[in-house]
Design a protein around this motif. Structure first.
Motif, PDB file in Angstrom:
ATOM      1  N   ALA A 117     -26.703 -36.545 -53.053  1.00  0.00           N
ATOM      2  CA  ALA A 117     -27.058 -36.890 -51.560  1.00  0.00           C
ATOM      3  C   ALA A 117     -28.042 -38.022 -51.400  1.00  0.00           C
ATOM      4  CB  ALA A 117     -27.491 -35.585 -50.854  1.00  0.00           C
ATOM      5  N   ILE A 118     -27.641 -38.906 -50.727  1.00  0.00           N
ATOM      6  CA  ILE A 118     -28.502 -40.189 -50.370  1.00  0.00           C
ATOM      7  C   ILE A 118     -29.301 -39.718 -49.503  1.00  0.00           C
ATOM      8  CG2 ILE A 118     -28.293 -42.605 -49.796  1.00  0.00           C
ATOM      9  CD1 ILE A 118     -25.364 -42.508 -51.042  1.00  0.00           C
ATOM     10  N   VAL A 119     -30.655 -40.285 -49.576  1.00  0.00           N
ATOM     11  CA  VAL A 119     -31.705 -40.349 -48.790  1.00  0.00           C
ATOM     12  C   VAL A 119     -32.333 -41.615 -48.872  1.00  0.00           C
ATOM     13  CG1 VAL A 119     -33.943 -39.101 -48.048  1.00  0.00           C
ATOM     14  CG2 VAL A 119     -32.094 -37.780 -49.101  1.00  0.00           C
ATOM     15  N   THR A 120     -32.787 -42.291 -47.742  1.00  0.00           N
ATOM     16  CA  THR A 120     -32.979 -43.526 -47.601  1.00  0.00           C
ATOM     17  C   THR A 120     -34.257 -43.616 -46.533  1.00  0.00           C
ATOM     18  OG1 THR A 120     -31.383 -44.683 -46.167  1.00  0.00           O
ATOM     19  CG2 THR A 120     -31.389 -44.719 -48.532  1.00  0.00           C
ATOM     20  N   TYR A 121     -35.184 -44.651 -46.664  1.00  0.00           N
ATOM     21  CA  TYR A 121     -36.191 -44.627 -45.524  1.00  0.00           C
ATOM     22  C   TYR A 121     -36.631 -45.925 -45.545  1.00  0.00           C
ATOM     23  CZ  TYR A 121     -39.046 -44.923 -49.710  1.00  0.00           C
ATOM     24  OH  TYR A 121     -39.572 -45.280 -50.950  1.00  0.00           O
ATOM     25  N   SER A 122     -37.541 -46.371 -44.592  1.00  0.00           N
ATOM     26  CA  SER A 122     -38.074 -47.736 -44.286  1.00  0.00           C
ATOM     27  C   SER A 122     -39.228 -47.487 -43.336  1.00  0.00           C
ATOM     28  CB  SER A 122     -37.086 -48.628 -43.827  1.00  0.00           C
ATOM     29  OG  SER A 122     -36.807 -48.333 -42.504  1.00  0.00           O
ATOM     30  N   ALA A 123     -40.144 -48.441 -43.282  1.00  0.00           N
ATOM     31  CA  ALA A 123     -41.146 -48.709 -42.513  1.00  0.00           C
ATOM     32  C   ALA A 123     -40.767 -49.240 -41.471  1.00  0.00           C
ATOM     33  CB  ALA A 123     -42.287 -49.582 -43.038  1.00  0.00           C
ATOM     34  N   GLY A 124     -39.635 -49.754 -41.255  1.00  0.00           N
ATOM     35  CA  GLY A 124     -38.980 -50.514 -39.951  1.00  0.00           C
ATOM     36  C   GLY A 124     -37.861 -49.423 -39.356  1.00  0.00           C
ATOM     37  N   GLN A 125     -37.165 -50.220 -38.775  1.00  0.00           N
ATOM     38  CA  GLN A 125     -36.153 -49.416 -37.893  1.00  0.00           C
ATOM     39  C   GLN A 125     -34.781 -48.912 -38.156  1.00  0.00           C
ATOM     40  OE1 GLN A 125     -34.743 -51.808 -34.313  1.00  0.00           O
ATOM     41  NE2 GLN A 125     -34.829 -53.764 -35.497  1.00  0.00           N
ATOM     42  N   TRP A 126     -34.602 -49.658 -39.548  1.00  0.00           N
ATOM     43  CA  TRP A 126     -33.140 -49.298 -39.940  1.00  0.00           C
ATOM     44  C   TRP A 126     -32.887 -48.296 -40.880  1.00  0.00           C
ATOM     45  CZ3 TRP A 126     -30.384 -51.747 -36.680  1.00  0.00           C
ATOM     46  CH2 TRP A 126     -30.837 -52.887 -36.381  1.00  0.00           C
ATOM     47  N   GLY A 127     -34.057 -47.501 -41.510  1.00  0.00           N
ATOM     48  CA  GLY A 127     -34.166 -46.399 -42.174  1.00  0.00           C
ATOM     49  C   GLY A 127     -33.543 -46.700 -43.687  1.00  0.00           C
ATOM     50  N   ILE A 151     -28.923 -39.301 -45.208  1.00  0.00           N
ATOM     51  CA  ILE A 151     -30.287 -38.932 -44.496  1.00  0.00           C
ATOM     52  C   ILE A 151     -31.014 -40.374 -44.368  1.00  0.00           C
ATOM     53  CG2 ILE A 151     -32.592 -38.074 -44.438  1.00  0.00           C
ATOM     54  CD1 ILE A 151     -31.330 -35.694 -45.718  1.00  0.00           C
ATOM     55  N   HIS A 152     -31.486 -40.828 -43.269  1.00  0.00           N
ATOM     56  CA  HIS A 152     -32.044 -42.230 -43.132  1.00  0.00           C
ATOM     57  C   HIS A 152     -33.359 -41.856 -42.315  1.00  0.00           C
ATOM     58  CE1 HIS A 152     -28.243 -43.838 -44.534  1.00  0.00           C
ATOM     59  NE2 HIS A 152     -27.544 -43.558 -43.436  1.00  0.00           N
ATOM     60  N   VAL A 153     -34.342 -42.155 -42.647  1.00  0.00           N
ATOM     61  CA  VAL A 153     -35.577 -42.132 -42.062  1.00  0.00           C
ATOM     62  C   VAL A 153     -36.117 -43.646 -41.633  1.00  0.00           C
ATOM     63  CG1 VAL A 153     -37.877 -40.969 -42.201  1.00  0.00           C
ATOM     64  CG2 VAL A 153     -36.039 -39.809 -43.301  1.00  0.00           C
ATOM     65  N   PRO A 154     -35.874 -43.760 -40.514  1.00  0.00           N
ATOM     66  CA  PRO A 154     -36.778 -45.103 -40.128  1.00  0.00           C
ATOM     67  C   PRO A 154     -38.426 -44.976 -39.501  1.00  0.00           C
ATOM     68  CG  PRO A 154     -35.438 -44.277 -38.207  1.00  0.00           C
ATOM     69  CD  PRO A 154     -35.356 -43.503 -39.237  1.00  0.00           C
ATOM     70  N   LYS A 155     -38.983 -45.831 -39.870  1.00  0.00           N
ATOM     71  CA  LYS A 155     -40.513 -45.883 -39.406  1.00  0.00           C
ATOM     72  C   LYS A 155     -41.082 -44.648 -40.045  1.00  0.00           C
ATOM     73  CE  LYS A 155     -39.933 -48.448 -35.340  1.00  0.00           C
ATOM     74  NZ  LYS A 155     -39.998 -48.620 -33.860  1.00  0.00           N
ATOM     75  N   ALA A 156     -40.884 -44.229 -41.269  1.00  0.00           N
ATOM     76  CA  ALA A 156     -41.183 -42.960 -42.170  1.00  0.00           C
ATOM     77  C   ALA A 156     -42.770 -42.672 -41.825  1.00  0.00           C
ATOM     78  CB  ALA A 156     -40.715 -43.105 -43.272  1.00  0.00           C
ATOM     79  N   GLN A 157     -43.589 -43.643 -41.908  1.00  0.00           N
ATOM     80  CA  GLN A 157     -44.882 -43.541 -41.704  1.00  0.00           C
ATOM     81  C   GLN A 157     -45.266 -42.868 -40.433  1.00  0.00           C
ATOM     82  OE1 GLN A 157     -43.396 -46.279 -41.664  1.00  0.00           O
ATOM     83  NE2 GLN A 157     -44.106 -47.633 -39.833  1.00  0.00           N
ATOM     84  N   ASP A 158     -44.415 -43.005 -39.251  1.00  0.00           N
ATOM     85  CA  ASP A 158     -44.659 -42.350 -38.042  1.00  0.00           C
ATOM     86  C   ASP A 158     -44.091 -40.889 -37.781  1.00  0.00           C
ATOM     87  OD1 ASP A 158     -45.916 -44.695 -37.231  1.00  0.00           O
ATOM     88  OD2 ASP A 158     -43.927 -45.490 -36.181  1.00  0.00           O
ATOM     89  N   VAL A 159     -43.331 -40.578 -38.808  1.00  0.00           N
ATOM     90  CA  VAL A 159     -42.577 -39.284 -38.825  1.00  0.00           C
ATOM     91  C   VAL A 159     -43.295 -38.120 -39.710  1.00  0.00           C
ATOM     92  CG1 VAL A 159     -40.515 -38.175 -39.465  1.00  0.00           C
ATOM     93  CG2 VAL A 159     -40.306 -40.429 -38.399  1.00  0.00           C
ATOM     94  N   PHE A 160     -43.434 -38.519 -40.966  1.00  0.00           N
ATOM     95  CA  PHE A 160     -44.482 -37.713 -41.805  1.00  0.00           C
ATOM     96  C   PHE A 160     -45.799 -38.050 -42.090  1.00  0.00           C
ATOM     97  CE2 PHE A 160     -39.707 -37.372 -42.697  1.00  0.00           C
ATOM     98  CZ  PHE A 160     -39.479 -36.062 -42.208  1.00  0.00           C
ATOM     99  N   THR A 161     -46.369 -37.383 -42.660  1.00  0.00           N
ATOM    100  CA  THR A 161     -47.933 -37.503 -43.060  1.00  0.00           C
ATOM    101  C   THR A 161     -47.472 -37.635 -44.537  1.00  0.00           C
ATOM    102  OG1 THR A 161     -48.390 -35.235 -43.461  1.00  0.00           O
ATOM    103  CG2 THR A 161     -48.713 -36.075 -41.227  1.00  0.00           C
TER     104      THR A 161
END
Length: 219
Positions: A117-127, A151-161
């Motif tokens: 399973a692929i999970v990616t993230y970013s500090a910006g909008q594209w995840g 799974i893509h998590v954009p602005k991960a710093q605003d989503v998770f502590t």
């Protein structure tokens, strides 16, 4: 079943801030898996725990029984598990070089015939979605074909502590529902593949390439 969750970032400094953003995403994935998939064993493999392997020498290139204990242990875990969760940032529209480096230490026969399973993230909008597209090809070549849901998590710093719990104004159930679609696919394929491996040994049927790259050549 057993699953390995690979965290593919080793950048442990600032800037950028916050450091190790991917650790939050990995911890959130673990929390979701522990809450909703309690029958399965999940282990985090953090690329930061393998600094010596930054100087590339693949596990299979060592003389028999001479590989570092840490690589031998990870090779055994890869061989014994039923599927993989790959967590990666996006660098230059590509997957993390630290993750690729660590995975490339092992032959594809260890990963093969198991889903990922692929999970990616970013500090910006594209995840990190552009990295995810390249990861599909990379993981397919390893033989651990990725499931269709990602799974893509954009602005991960605003989503998770920092410890992976949701920020105060974030709906955890909504995010876990989103994660769950991918993880349900992963579990379904892992169960199906595991049952068929018990009936037909794919390594015997397809004959792993273990001696020389020329084994791949056409006649």
């Amino acid at each position: 079943m057993k699953f390995l969750l690979f965290l593919g970032t080793v950048r442990d400094s600032t800037p950028p801030k916050p450091a190790r953003l991917g650790k939050r995403v990995a911890e959130a994935c673990l929390a979701c898996l522990q809450e909703r998939f309690q029958d399965h064993e999940i282990e985090l493999i953090d690329a930061l725990d393998y600094p010596a392997e930054a100087v590339f020498k693949p596990h299979f290139a060592y003389a028999k029984s001479k590989a570092p204990d840490r690589l031998n242990a990870l090779a055994d875990k890869i061989a014994d598990c039923d599927g993989f969760i790959m967590v990666s940032p996006e660098y230059n529209h590509s997957m993390s070089p630290a993750l690729a480096n660590l995975l490339n230490h092992f032959g594809s026969s260890l990963f093969a015939y198991k889903p990922s399973a692929i999970v990616t993230y970013s500090a910006g909008q594209w995840g990190g979605m552009r990295a995810a597209i390249g990861m599909r090809t990379f993981l397919s070549e390893l033989g651990c074909l990725p499931v269709s849901a990602m799974i893509h998590v954009p602005k991960a710093q605003d989503v998770f502590t920092e410890d992976g719990t949701p920020q105060p104004d974030v709906d955890q159930a909504g995010w876990f529902d989103y994660f769950g679609r991918t993880f349900n696919q992963l579990v379904w394929w892992a169960q199906a593949a595991g049952e068929h491996r018990d009936r037909v040994d794919p390594h015997a049927l397809m004959r792993d390439f273990t001696r020389d790259p020329s084994q791949r050549n056409a006649p």
